[in-house]
Write an enzyme that holds these catalytic residues in place. Sequence first.
Site, short mmCIF file in Angstrom:
data_model
loop_
_atom_site.label_atom_id
_atom_site.label_comp_id
_atom_site.label_asym_id
_atom_site.label_seq_id
_atom_site.Cartn_x
_atom_site.Cartn_y
_atom_site.Cartn_z
N ASP A 106 3.08 8.78 -0.12
CA ASP A 106 1.72 8.55 0.37
C ASP A 106 1.69 7.48 1.47
OD1 ASP A 106 1.05 10.22 -1.71
OD2 ASP A 106 -0.45 8.88 -2.58
N HIS A 123 5.64 5.90 -1.91
CA HIS A 123 4.93 5.54 -0.68
C HIS A 123 5.91 5.26 0.45
CE1 HIS A 123 2.26 4.56 -4.07
NE2 HIS A 123 1.25 4.78 -3.23
#
Length: 243
Positions: free
Chosen positions: A41, A190
């Site tokens: 992400d 992430h």
Amino acid sequence: MRRKIAVVALAAASLALSLLAGGPAAPAQAADKPLIGLTFDDGPSPERTAFVLDVLKEKGVKATFFLQGSHAQQYPDLVRRIKAEGHVIGNHSWDHANFPDLTQAGQKQEIDATNTAIGAITGTAPTLVRFPFGNSTPYALNYLRSIGMSGGIQWHWEVGEPGDFECPGAAGVQKYVLDEAAPGAIILLHDGNDVLACPATQWTYLAKTIDALRAMGYDFGVVAPSTTASALNEGSYGVVVAP
């Protein structure tokens, strides 16, 4: 980043998925190996996305990248590389806003602007959405249904150990991923925003974790829409499939 909390009203999303391929995606199984899905992400970022892509390429792994629209617009070459190397691209809003705090017009803008930016770069708009912090709204889910997208792609977080964005170090991230591993699990990672503040040494987790998961008998898949909610992945209308 605050610990992501899934506050998702996913019932309406089942109708959205019926507008897509017309049925559930294939089970999380490739040949005789269960699949696990690595998802990243908040990118792309020049600090980390290229590194992640290098490791994935070296290890022969496909993953799913939920891109922030403002970052995609700023770093189009990284977006093109993600697509060219066979990874799936999803929508992660324009600027990582918390959807319950936005007006309906603001929610629509977050989705549309990101689709437009990614579509302009890759030629294809995303079909998957992951809401920032995992927080959807009934309006946003209904809007996704109306445009044929699937939203609320969550993750497997049963053990609840610190995620990579909390900077637990390479060993801590690896332990989090391995403890959350399960056939069909969607793993939250992430490559932008808060994780960029973690020590650079933390990033050694990725290659080692891929090797460890393979040693546990897993292969790697990407996220695809599903008409069935996944209890394993916090009610996600998404499933891990072979690339």
